[in-house]
Write a protein that holds these residues in place. Structure first.
Motif, PDB file in Angstrom:
ATOM      1  N   THR A   1       0.629  -1.158  -0.054  1.00  0.00           N
ATOM      2  CA  THR A   1      -0.133  -0.100  -0.179  1.00  0.00           C
ATOM      3  C   THR A   1       0.917   1.099   0.037  1.00  0.00           C
ATOM      4  O   THR A   1       0.531   2.429  -0.897  1.00  0.00           O
ATOM      5  CB  THR A   1      -1.109  -0.172   1.223  1.00  0.00           C
ATOM      6  N   MET A   2       2.001   1.294   0.872  1.00  0.00           N
ATOM      7  CA  MET A   2       2.806   2.316   0.844  1.00  0.00           C
ATOM      8  C   MET A   2       3.448   2.749  -0.593  1.00  0.00           C
ATOM      9  O   MET A   2       3.633   3.722  -1.108  1.00  0.00           O
ATOM     10  CB  MET A   2       3.852   2.155   1.921  1.00  0.00           C
ATOM     11  N   GLY A   3       4.049   1.610  -1.136  1.00  0.00           N
ATOM     12  CA  GLY A   3       4.576   1.629  -2.399  1.00  0.00           C
ATOM     13  C   GLY A   3       3.744   2.211  -3.406  1.00  0.00           C
ATOM     14  O   GLY A   3       4.186   3.003  -4.283  1.00  0.00           O
ATOM     15  N   ILE A   4       2.581   1.884  -3.616  1.00  0.00           N
ATOM     16  CA  ILE A   4       1.664   2.152  -4.628  1.00  0.00           C
ATOM     17  C   ILE A   4       1.450   3.667  -4.196  1.00  0.00           C
ATOM     18  O   ILE A   4       1.283   4.384  -5.161  1.00  0.00           O
ATOM     19  CB  ILE A   4       0.553   1.506  -4.441  1.00  0.00           C
ATOM     20  N   CYS A   5       1.132   4.193  -3.168  1.00  0.00           N
ATOM     21  CA  CYS A   5       0.780   5.422  -2.793  1.00  0.00           C
ATOM     22  C   CYS A   5       1.842   6.489  -2.976  1.00  0.00           C
ATOM     23  O   CYS A   5       1.897   7.666  -3.327  1.00  0.00           O
ATOM     24  CB  CYS A   5       0.323   5.736  -1.337  1.00  0.00           C
ATOM     25  N   LEU A   6       3.361   5.851  -2.347  1.00  0.00           N
ATOM     26  CA  LEU A   6       4.338   6.674  -3.122  1.00  0.00           C
ATOM     27  C   LEU A   6       4.428   7.165  -4.467  1.00  0.00           C
ATOM     28  O   LEU A   6       4.761   8.229  -4.794  1.00  0.00           O
ATOM     29  CB  LEU A   6       5.546   6.043  -2.449  1.00  0.00           C
ATOM     30  N   ALA A   7       4.055   5.958  -5.324  1.00  0.00           N
ATOM     31  CA  ALA A   7       4.480   6.350  -6.578  1.00  0.00           C
ATOM     32  C   ALA A   7       3.097   7.180  -7.202  1.00  0.00           C
ATOM     33  O   ALA A   7       3.221   8.083  -8.026  1.00  0.00           O
ATOM     34  CB  ALA A   7       4.182   4.846  -7.250  1.00  0.00           C
ATOM     35  N   GLY A   8       1.840   7.018  -6.423  1.00  0.00           N
ATOM     36  CA  GLY A   8       0.717   8.192  -6.849  1.00  0.00           C
ATOM     37  C   GLY A   8       1.143   9.447  -6.379  1.00  0.00           C
ATOM     38  O   GLY A   8       0.609  10.109  -7.259  1.00  0.00           O
ATOM     39  N   ILE A   9       1.969   9.789  -5.373  1.00  0.00           N
ATOM     40  CA  ILE A   9       2.222  11.185  -5.100  1.00  0.00           C
ATOM     41  C   ILE A   9       3.211  11.773  -6.323  1.00  0.00           C
ATOM     42  O   ILE A   9       2.775  12.747  -6.658  1.00  0.00           O
ATOM     43  CB  ILE A   9       3.120  11.145  -3.824  1.00  0.00           C
ATOM     44  N   THR A  10       3.997  10.848  -6.903  1.00  0.00           N
ATOM     45  CA  THR A  10       5.064  11.310  -7.897  1.00  0.00           C
ATOM     46  C   THR A  10       4.086  11.711  -9.175  1.00  0.00           C
ATOM     47  O   THR A  10       4.094  12.666  -9.636  1.00  0.00           O
ATOM     48  CB  THR A  10       5.921  10.098  -8.375  1.00  0.00           C
ATOM     49  N   VAL A  11       3.215  10.715  -9.471  1.00  0.00           N
ATOM     50  CA  VAL A  11       2.374  11.040 -10.812  1.00  0.00           C
ATOM     51  C   VAL A  11       1.507  12.132 -10.432  1.00  0.00           C
ATOM     52  O   VAL A  11       1.333  13.017 -11.277  1.00  0.00           O
ATOM     53  CB  VAL A  11       1.562   9.872 -10.885  1.00  0.00           C
ATOM     54  N   SER A  12       1.068  12.367  -9.077  1.00  0.00           N
ATOM     55  CA  SER A  12       0.097  13.407  -8.919  1.00  0.00           C
ATOM     56  C   SER A  12       0.801  14.885  -9.156  1.00  0.00           C
ATOM     57  O   SER A  12       0.245  15.778  -9.480  1.00  0.00           O
ATOM     58  CB  SER A  12      -0.372  13.417  -7.706  1.00  0.00           C
ATOM     59  N   LEU A  13       2.045  14.839  -8.588  1.00  0.00           N
ATOM     60  CA  LEU A  13       2.987  16.105  -8.397  1.00  0.00           C
ATOM     61  C   LEU A  13       3.328  16.553  -9.963  1.00  0.00           C
ATOM     62  O   LEU A  13       3.247  17.501 -10.333  1.00  0.00           O
ATOM     63  CB  LEU A  13       4.122  15.856  -7.737  1.00  0.00           C
ATOM     64  N   LEU A  14       3.489  15.388 -10.878  1.00  0.00           N
ATOM     65  CA  LEU A  14       3.840  15.733 -12.037  1.00  0.00           C
ATOM     66  C   LEU A  14       2.716  16.472 -13.019  1.00  0.00           C
ATOM     67  O   LEU A  14       3.054  17.193 -14.093  1.00  0.00           O
ATOM     68  CB  LEU A  14       4.316  14.283 -12.852  1.00  0.00           C
ATOM     69  N   LEU A  15       1.523  15.787 -12.512  1.00  0.00           N
ATOM     70  CA  LEU A  15       0.139  16.295 -13.409  1.00  0.00           C
ATOM     71  C   LEU A  15      -0.518  17.506 -12.718  1.00  0.00           C
ATOM     72  O   LEU A  15      -1.665  17.961 -13.251  1.00  0.00           O
ATOM     73  CB  LEU A  15      -0.516  14.993 -13.504  1.00  0.00           C
ATOM     74  N   GLN A  16      -0.176  17.961 -11.586  1.00  0.00           N
ATOM     75  CA  GLN A  16      -0.790  18.943 -10.845  1.00  0.00           C
ATOM     76  C   GLN A  16      -1.008  20.108 -11.587  1.00  0.00           C
ATOM     77  O   GLN A  16      -2.126  20.903 -11.498  1.00  0.00           O
ATOM     78  CB  GLN A  16      -0.370  19.127  -9.552  1.00  0.00           C
ATOM     79  N   THR A  17      -0.128  20.457 -12.617  1.00  0.00           N
ATOM     80  CA  THR A  17      -0.192  21.686 -13.262  1.00  0.00           C
ATOM     81  C   THR A  17      -1.341  21.744 -14.181  1.00  0.00           C
ATOM     82  O   THR A  17      -1.869  22.670 -14.375  1.00  0.00           O
ATOM     83  CB  THR A  17       1.183  22.118 -14.184  1.00  0.00           C
ATOM     84  N   ALA A  18      -1.346  20.499 -14.959  1.00  0.00           N
ATOM     85  CA  ALA A  18      -2.496  20.260 -15.867  1.00  0.00           C
ATOM     86  C   ALA A  18      -3.840  20.039 -15.141  1.00  0.00           C
ATOM     87  O   ALA A  18      -4.983  20.559 -15.782  1.00  0.00           O
ATOM     88  CB  ALA A  18      -2.090  19.438 -16.729  1.00  0.00           C
ATOM     89  N   LEU A  19      -3.716  19.351 -14.008  1.00  0.00           N
ATOM     90  CA  LEU A  19      -5.149  19.016 -13.480  1.00  0.00           C
ATOM     91  C   LEU A  19      -4.871  19.376 -11.969  1.00  0.00           C
ATOM     92  O   LEU A  19      -4.263  18.657 -11.165  1.00  0.00           O
ATOM     93  CB  LEU A  19      -4.926  17.420 -13.474  1.00  0.00           C
ATOM     94  N   PRO A  20      -5.449  20.621 -11.466  1.00  0.00           N
ATOM     95  CA  PRO A  20      -5.365  21.309 -10.229  1.00  0.00           C
ATOM     96  C   PRO A  20      -5.750  20.284  -9.331  1.00  0.00           C
ATOM     97  O   PRO A  20      -5.509  20.071  -8.125  1.00  0.00           O
ATOM     98  CB  PRO A  20      -5.990  22.292 -10.282  1.00  0.00           C
TER      99      PRO A  20
END
Length: 486
Positions: free
Chosen positions: A361-380
């Motif tokens: 669960t921790m591993g999946i969510c840590l990857a999720g943080i990376t993806v979210s930070l990379l996409l936050q400019t296009a998707l607030p």
């Protein structure tokens, strides 16, 4: 499980494990104020402020020095217990917190950042002495520390294993982990702007630790010394009988005393293994490697980065500054709930499912943080995904990795090997804690959103190792576990 035994478990966890959790999270919300104090003091002394790099270094040292103190404390605990007993060692350790609170509480009035760092190191020393080799382990009254055999980080239940219900072993083992979660949660609540989150209150915020330490210091004297310590190490049969009657709530304790005497005879004829001998013993090489992997993985999973730097993580995710303290409190509440769930389900589900699920669960969510930070400019709206991922990381950690590694360490080895195994696991735990606390701000500055993939890889690799190598230890004897490893 009698009321006196439960009471002393809760009291020790309240004054030890909860303080550990509190000190993990207390530096999070006042980070801006502490840095401003450091910068102002430096400018007053030398005529110029600190550059961003040295300021980050100074603050990272403040955060991570706690773990170095913990490492030293965990190695010294045996000497204290041998001289003062379990009760006495805890009482004297509580005095350290009063000293640390004084250093941190008066640091701003005296214009001394060094006092904050010294206070943090002393709180770490206390946590290392009161926790079993790391930040979340069996309460010192439930796990008697035998300095003659443990070399500083021993274990063994206050009563012989056979006298306690086997189905309580996991439950009692995770009670301190729940108090660690509570400590983190209390630090987050007190860090709200309406309470102690303002600039003028941060020294008081850091020194609040004196309250639970004082209560523990006062109430510990209501309970007798560890029966196991009294009989095995002090040969005080009368004191042992009195203590057992109070803890077990029954006048008939002769069978328990005889069982403890048998353990005493067994220990006297047993040759304890040193750390070097443990590392060279091929018969337990997989157990030793497993202890190293789960203890190092517990800290290298990134959970300390989440606890120490939650505010910075949420700021980088674009969460409004005014909402961050309340978002952080929400994550703390989830943490307590998941800690309780793990505590009450460990004996039903077993160790392996909880710890593997937690790391995955921790591993999946840590990857999720990376993806979210990379996409936050296009998707607030991705900023809220970051919050969900942080909650998932904390929930996954509290589900199993928070306490099970220490329980596994006790269950993978016989008495002759356990003390050395605890030294290995505990030392790795504290060193990795220090490493993450110190380097995370620099890792975040250099790698940006991709820094979380490092922790993601570690979590998934540890989960894979546990799945392939470590057997289920619930209700199994050491011989059964050893046979599986062989």
């Amino acid at each position: 499980l009698t009321f006196p035994l439960l009471s002393v478990t809760l009291l020790v966890s309240f004054g030890s494990s909860m303080l550990y959790g509190y000190n993990l999270a207390v530096v999070n919300s006042p980070a801006v104020h502490i840095k401003a104090f450091y910068n102002t003091t430096w400018a007053r002394r030398y005529g110029h402020g600190l550059a961003p790099g040295p300021l980050t270094l100074f603050y990272s040292l403040t955060v991570s020095i706690f773990a170095l103190g913990g490492l030293v404390g965990s190695l010294l605990v045996g000497l204290l217990v041998e001289r003062y007993g379990r009760n006495g060692a805890l009482s004297r350790s509580a005095l350290l917190i009063l000293l640390a609170g004084g250093f941190m509480g008066f640091s701003r009035e005296l214009g001394s950042p060094e006092m904050v760092i010294i206070g943090r190191s002393i709180t770490g020393l206390h946590s290392g002495r009161c926790c079993l080799g790391c930040r979340a382990v069996h309460g010192p009254f439930l796990m008697a520390r035998s300095p003659a055999h443990s070399q500083g980080t021993g274990e063994d239940f206050i009563f012989p294993m056979a006298t306690g219900s086997a189905n309580l072993r996991g439950f009692l083992g995770l009670v301190p982990s729940v108090f660690i979660c509570l400590g983190v949660f209390f630090a987050q609540v007190l860090g709200l702007p309406e309470l102690l989150g303002e600039d003028r209150f941060w020294p008081l915020f850091l020194s609040v630790v004196v309250v639970p330490a004082s209560l523990q210091l006062l109430l510990l004297h209501c309970f007798p010394e560890s029966p196991r310590y009294l009989l095995i190490e002090r040969n005080d049969v009368c004191g042992t009988t009195k203590a057992l009657r109070q803890f077990l709530g029954t006048p008939d304790v002769q069978d328990v005393i005889e069982e403890m005497k048998e353990e005493q005879r067994s220990l006297s004829s047993m040759e304890m293994v040193s750390v070097w001998q443990l590392l060279r013993d091929r018969s337990v090489r997989w157990q030793t490697l497993s202890v190293a992997v789960v203890n190092a993985g517990m800290q290298l999973s990134g959970i300390d980065a989440i606890w120490f730097y939650t505010t910075i993580i949420f700021e980088n995710a674009g969460i409004p500054v005014s909402q961050i303290p309340y978002t952080t409190v929400g994550t703390g509440a989830i943490e307590v709930v998941m800690g309780l769930i793990g505590c009450f389900t460990i004996e039903k589900l077993g160790r392996r499912p909880l710890i593997i699920t937690g790391f995955c669960t921790m591993g999946i969510c840590l990857a999720g943080i990376t993806v979210s930070l990379l996409l936050q400019t296009a998707l607030p709206w991705m900023r809220y995904v970051v919050v969900a991922c942080v909650i998932g990381i904390i929930a996954g950690f509290c589900m199993g990795p928070a306490g099970i590694p220490f329980l596994m360490t006790a269950e993978l080895f016989t008495q002759s090997h356990r003390p050395a195994a605890y030294i290995v696991g505990g030392s790795l735990n504290w060193l990795c804690n220090f490493t993450i606390g110190f380097i995370f701000p620099f890792l975040q500055m250099s790698a940006g959103a991709f820094c979380y993939l490092v922790f993601c890889g570690i979590c998934l690799l540890v989960a894979l190792y546990i799945y392939l190598v470590i057997p289920e230890t619930k209700n199994k004897t050491f011989m059964e576990i050893s046979h599986i490893f062989a």
